[in-house]
Design an enzyme around this catalytic site. Structure first.
Site, PDB file in Angstrom:
ATOM      1  N   PRO A  60       0.678  -0.664   0.014  1.00 55.37           N
ATOM      2  CA  PRO A  60      -0.136   0.197  -0.063  1.00 55.37           C
ATOM      3  C   PRO A  60       0.937   1.539   0.020  1.00 55.37           C
ATOM      4  CG  PRO A  60      -0.422  -1.164   2.243  1.00 55.37           C
ATOM      5  CD  PRO A  60       1.238  -2.135   1.594  1.00 55.37           C
ATOM      6  N   ASN A  61       0.384   2.103  -0.814  1.00 55.36           N
ATOM      7  CA  ASN A  61       0.874   3.634  -1.110  1.00 55.36           C
ATOM      8  C   ASN A  61       2.072   3.244  -1.624  1.00 55.36           C
ATOM      9  OD1 ASN A  61      -1.384   4.751   0.961  1.00 55.36           O
ATOM     10  ND2 ASN A  61      -0.498   4.315   2.511  1.00 55.36           N
ATOM     11  N   ARG A  77       5.571  11.689  -3.627  1.00 53.22           N
ATOM     12  CA  ARG A  77       5.637  12.369  -1.733  1.00 53.22           C
ATOM     13  C   ARG A  77       6.246  11.941  -1.148  1.00 53.22           C
ATOM     14  NH1 ARG A  77       2.180  14.597  -4.406  1.00 53.22           N
ATOM     15  NH2 ARG A  77      -0.677  14.662  -3.930  1.00 53.22           N
ATOM     16  N   TYR A  94      11.760   8.716   1.160  1.00 51.30           N
ATOM     17  CA  TYR A  94      10.973   7.523  -0.100  1.00 51.30           C
ATOM     18  C   TYR A  94      12.444   7.782  -1.595  1.00 51.30           C
ATOM     19  CZ  TYR A  94       7.883   5.865   3.521  1.00 51.30           C
ATOM     20  OH  TYR A  94       6.945   5.428   4.196  1.00 51.30           O
ATOM     21  N   ASN A 148       8.024  -5.613  -0.732  1.00 53.29           N
ATOM     22  CA  ASN A 148       7.782  -4.357   0.332  1.00 53.29           C
ATOM     23  C   ASN A 148       6.457  -4.428   0.856  1.00 53.29           C
ATOM     24  OD1 ASN A 148       7.614  -2.090   1.462  1.00 53.29           O
ATOM     25  ND2 ASN A 148       9.260  -1.057   0.370  1.00 53.29           N
ATOM     26  N   ALA A 173       3.016  -0.945   4.596  1.00 53.32           N
ATOM     27  CA  ALA A 173       2.249  -0.919   6.258  1.00 53.32           C
ATOM     28  C   ALA A 173       2.121  -2.880   7.056  1.00 53.32           C
ATOM     29  CB  ALA A 173       1.564  -0.119   6.460  1.00 53.32           C
ATOM     30  N   HIS A 222       4.077  -4.697   9.012  1.00 54.25           N
ATOM     31  CA  HIS A 222       4.335  -4.961  10.034  1.00 54.25           C
ATOM     32  C   HIS A 222       2.512  -5.638  10.993  1.00 54.25           C
ATOM     33  CE1 HIS A 222       6.981  -2.418   9.720  1.00 54.25           C
ATOM     34  NE2 HIS A 222       6.363  -1.403   9.377  1.00 54.25           N
ATOM     35  N   ASP A 253       1.833 -15.911   5.813  1.00 60.97           N
ATOM     36  CA  ASP A 253       1.224 -17.194   5.655  1.00 60.97           C
ATOM     37  C   ASP A 253       1.281 -17.771   4.226  1.00 60.97           C
ATOM     38  OD1 ASP A 253       0.600 -17.795   8.260  1.00 60.97           O
ATOM     39  OD2 ASP A 253      -1.930 -17.614   8.495  1.00 60.97           O
ATOM     40  N   GLU A 279      12.681  -9.659   1.700  1.00 58.87           N
ATOM     41  CA  GLU A 279      12.452  -8.337   2.346  1.00 58.87           C
ATOM     42  C   GLU A 279      13.062  -7.322   1.934  1.00 58.87           C
ATOM     43  OE1 GLU A 279      11.463  -8.645   5.949  1.00 58.87           O
ATOM     44  OE2 GLU A 279      10.248  -6.627   6.498  1.00 58.87           O
ATOM     45  N   HIS A 300      13.004  -3.097   2.387  1.00 52.79           N
ATOM     46  CA  HIS A 300      12.171  -1.327   3.033  1.00 52.79           C
ATOM     47  C   HIS A 300      13.358  -0.366   2.691  1.00 52.79           C
ATOM     48  CE1 HIS A 300       9.098  -3.432   5.154  1.00 52.79           C
ATOM     49  NE2 HIS A 300      10.079  -4.417   5.242  1.00 52.79           N
ATOM     50  N   ILE A 301      12.890   0.511   1.588  1.00 48.33           N
ATOM     51  CA  ILE A 301      13.385   1.960   1.399  1.00 48.33           C
ATOM     52  C   ILE A 301      14.138   2.278   2.953  1.00 48.33           C
ATOM     53  CG2 ILE A 301      13.442   4.116  -0.191  1.00 48.33           C
ATOM     54  CD1 ILE A 301      10.634   2.331  -1.379  1.00 48.33           C
ATOM     55  N   SER A 302      13.147   2.498   3.943  1.00 51.14           N
ATOM     56  CA  SER A 302      13.728   3.963   4.442  1.00 51.14           C
ATOM     57  C   SER A 302      14.390   2.641   5.627  1.00 51.14           C
ATOM     58  CB  SER A 302      12.595   4.554   5.710  1.00 51.14           C
ATOM     59  OG  SER A 302      12.136   3.208   5.673  1.00 51.14           O
ATOM     60  N   ARG A 333      12.857   4.108  13.205  1.00 54.48           N
ATOM     61  CA  ARG A 333      11.855   5.346  12.939  1.00 54.48           C
ATOM     62  C   ARG A 333      11.104   4.518  14.160  1.00 54.48           C
ATOM     63  NH1 ARG A 333       9.589   4.854   6.670  1.00 54.48           N
ATOM     64  NH2 ARG A 333       8.153   6.530   7.627  1.00 54.48           N
ATOM     65  N   ARG A 380       7.201  -0.100  13.962  1.00 52.00           N
ATOM     66  CA  ARG A 380       7.910  -0.121  12.536  1.00 52.00           C
ATOM     67  C   ARG A 380       9.013  -1.600  12.351  1.00 52.00           C
ATOM     68  NH1 ARG A 380       6.059   3.405   8.562  1.00 52.00           N
ATOM     69  NH2 ARG A 380       5.565   5.081   9.667  1.00 52.00           N
TER      70      ARG A 380
HETATM   71  O1  CA2 Z   1      10.881   1.946   3.889  1.00 52.77           O
HETATM   72  C1  CA2 Z   1      10.211   1.139   3.353  1.00 52.77           C
HETATM   73  O2  CA2 Z   1      10.509   1.279   2.517  1.00 52.77           O
HETATM   74  C2  CA2 Z   1       8.517   1.334   4.143  1.00 52.77           C
HETATM   75  O3  CA2 Z   1       8.122  -0.255   4.097  1.00 52.77           O
HETATM   76  C3  CA2 Z   1       7.387   1.489   3.823  1.00 52.77           C
HETATM   77  C4  CA2 Z   1       6.097   1.867   4.070  1.00 52.77           C
HETATM   78  C5  CA2 Z   1       5.706   1.718   5.608  1.00 52.77           C
HETATM   79  O4  CA2 Z   1       4.875   1.632   6.538  1.00 52.77           O
HETATM   80  C6  CA2 Z   1       7.080   0.732   6.243  1.00 52.77           C
HETATM   81  O5  CA2 Z   1       7.521   1.296   7.903  1.00 52.77           O
HETATM   82  C7  CA2 Z   1       8.459   1.094   5.797  1.00 52.77           C
HETATM   83  C8  CA2 Z   1       4.943   3.072   3.742  1.00 52.77           C
HETATM   84  C9  CA2 Z   1       5.070   3.060   2.193  1.00 52.77           C
HETATM   85  C10 CA2 Z   1       5.111   4.166   1.713  1.00 52.77           C
HETATM   86  O6  CA2 Z   1       5.016   4.328   0.503  1.00 52.77           O
HETATM   87  C11 CA2 Z   1       5.020   5.758  -0.144  1.00 52.77           C
HETATM   88  C12 CA2 Z   1       6.169   5.930  -0.861  1.00 52.77           C
HETATM   89  C13 CA2 Z   1       6.324   7.647  -1.417  1.00 52.77           C
HETATM   90  C14 CA2 Z   1       5.358   8.494  -1.146  1.00 52.77           C
HETATM   91  C15 CA2 Z   1       4.523   8.527   0.350  1.00 52.77           C
HETATM   92  C16 CA2 Z   1       4.511   7.382   0.821  1.00 52.77           C
END
Ligand code: CA2
Length: 145
Positions: A11-12, A19, A24, A73, A76, A79, A86, A97, A99-101, A106, A110
């Site tokens: 998601p997102n 954004r 990110y 990835n 959210a 978590h 599963d 797995e 994660h960009i950040s 954080r 997370r």
């Molecule tokens: O760091 C990551 O890749 C995360 O998986 C990104 C998730 C976050 O919930 C995880 O804790 C860490 C959030 C993805 C939201 O993606 C966006 C990308 C660009 C702009 C806004 C949101």
């Protein structure tokens, strides 16, 4: 049947590069897919994003048929989602797995990942390069790189 590497985003992540570039980065998901295709060479990449938990579960089921490996990835859902964990447990190839950040720098919510309970490797905090590293690792683990 030629097998492909699945790159799954939750998601997102469709908003990547549009954004919150401070967290990110500036690359879009299309940029990520193009970079992964370069790394993968002859091996096909199937890149998908879903904002729905069940959508990701169904993509993992698809990968059971023709997936060489999965780089995921789950956003959210990382978590929260026992369902995605599963589904990954039914997949026989390598799971990376991504994660960009750096989630460990954080909020504490997370720091726990259901995906990590299945993943063969975890790439955290390497920006969008993490996807390329994951593809490289899948190629190495499957004897293609
Ligand atoms: O760091 C990551 O890749 C995360 O998986 C990104 C998730 C976050 O919930 C995880 O804790 C860490 C959030 C993805 C939201 O993606 C966006 C990308 C660009 C702009 C806004 C949101």
């Amino acid at each position: 049947m030629a097998k492909r590497i699945y790159i799954l985003n939750g998601p997102n992540l469709n908003l990547l590069g549009k954004r919150q570039p401070d967290i990110y980065g500036h690359e879009t998901l299309d940029d990520v897919t193009a970079a992964c295709r370069k790394v993968a060479g002859e091996v096909e990449i199937r890149a998908e994003q879903s904002n729905f938990e069940g959508g990701l579960v169904e993509l993992i089921h698809e990968a059971r048929e023709d997936g060489l490996g999965i780089a995921i990835n789950a956003g959210a859902y990382t978590h929260t989602s026992v369902a995605i964990m599963d589904a990954l447990n039914t997949f026989e190839g390598p799971v990376m797995e991504v994660h960009i950040s750096n989630v460990h720098k954080r909020e504490s919510f997370r720091h726990h990942s259901y995906i990590s309970l299945r993943a063969d490797g975890i790439i955290v905090g390497c920006g969008t390069q993490g996807y390329e590293l994951a593809v490289q690792r899948i190629l190495r683990m499957t004897g293609q790189g």
